[in-house]
Design a protein around this motif. Structure first.
Motif, PDB file in Angstrom:
ATOM      1  N   UNK A 117       5.981 -43.993  48.740  1.00 48.79           N
ATOM      2  CA  UNK A 117       7.178 -43.157  48.558  1.00 48.79           C
ATOM      3  C   UNK A 117       7.491 -42.358  49.818  1.00 48.79           C
ATOM      4  N   UNK A 118       8.771 -42.247  50.184  1.00 48.87           N
ATOM      5  CA  UNK A 118       9.135 -41.442  51.355  1.00 48.87           C
ATOM      6  C   UNK A 118       8.755 -39.975  51.131  1.00 48.87           C
ATOM      7  N   UNK A 119       8.484 -39.287  52.216  1.00 49.69           N
ATOM      8  CA  UNK A 119       8.114 -37.872  52.107  1.00 49.69           C
ATOM      9  C   UNK A 119       9.330 -36.953  52.015  1.00 49.69           C
ATOM     10  N   UNK A 120      10.441 -37.380  52.601  1.00 47.11           N
ATOM     11  CA  UNK A 120      11.570 -36.471  52.739  1.00 47.11           C
ATOM     12  C   UNK A 120      12.607 -36.592  51.640  1.00 47.11           C
ATOM     13  N   UNK A 121      13.776 -36.083  51.941  1.00 45.45           N
ATOM     14  CA  UNK A 121      14.900 -36.078  51.007  1.00 45.45           C
ATOM     15  C   UNK A 121      15.390 -37.509  50.757  1.00 45.45           C
ATOM     16  N   UNK A 122      15.707 -37.830  49.499  1.00 46.22           N
ATOM     17  CA  UNK A 122      16.066 -39.213  49.129  1.00 46.22           C
ATOM     18  C   UNK A 122      17.329 -39.240  48.269  1.00 46.22           C
TER      19      UNK A 122
END
Length: 203
Positions: free
Chosen positions: A28-33
């Motif tokens: 999963x990406x760490x930032x805003x999605x």
């Protein structure tokens, strides 16, 4: 506190009813999605929301139809207090109003989004043509990760036209794909078809 308890109850109910198990194809990406998904059931929003981790849920807001979610009672309370949904007026009672304005406000505040680019539910298992809102947001917020999501089986549980979930033995996987790469100067329709295909590829 009451909203947190309501959120835990909603996750438990959703997982009991349809599973809503997260399947991540990549980390999963760490930032805003912006999580964008196919849309076949009223359960889609809560299935994606329930599949996320508590930390991800605290940062994500579904973009949802005001005419369905802005109702007195439990549905309105869940959308406002638990899901913190951004409600969109599909009937455009104020024609000059920009429907994406509250969505941009949420992104500017650092929130992530759950978005259904088809604009309404369909009876089809595979995603239909996407509308242009996702392209506009992707262009205006190039640092936000675009995460495709495919929901399987929910089109059989609470399909368009049904008022109550059908008593079917279902187990829904919520498939999260790799973030969609940006392509410089990509035409709108090319981008939207590439985004739709990214969702379909996980079916």
């Amino acid at each position: 506190m009451i909203a947190r308890l309501g959120g835990a109850a909603l996750v438990g109910f959703t997982r009991t009813l349809v599973g809503a198990r997260a399947q991540w194809r990549v980390a999963p990406p760490d930032g805003q999605c912006i999580y964008f998904a196919n849309h076949t059931s009223h359960l889609d929003t809560v299935a994606i929301w329930s599949a996320l981790t508590p930390q991800q849920r605290a940062q994500v807001r579904p973009v949802a139809a005001r005419d369905y979610w802005d109702k007195p009672g439990l549905r309105g309370w869940l959308s406002g207090r638990v899901l913190r949904a951004i409600l969109i007026d599909r009937n455009r009672e104020t024609p000059d109003a920009d429907p994406l304005a509250p969505v941009r406000e949420a992104l500017d505040q650092g929130d992530s989004l759950i978005l259904f680019p088809e604009g309404t539910r369909s009876n089809e298992r595979l995603p239909q043509k996407f509308k242009g809102g996702l392209f506009r947001l992707a262009s205006e917020y190039p640092y936000v990760e675009l995460v495709p999501v495919y929901l399987d089986t929910l089109h059989r549980s609470l399909p368009k036209g049904a008022l109550l979930p059908l008593p079917l033995p279902l187990y829904c996987n919520v498939n999260f794909g790799a973030p969609l790469a940006r392509v410089g100067d990509e035409p709108r329709e090319t981008f939207l078809e590439r985004a739709r295909a990214a969702v379909e590829a996980m079916a």
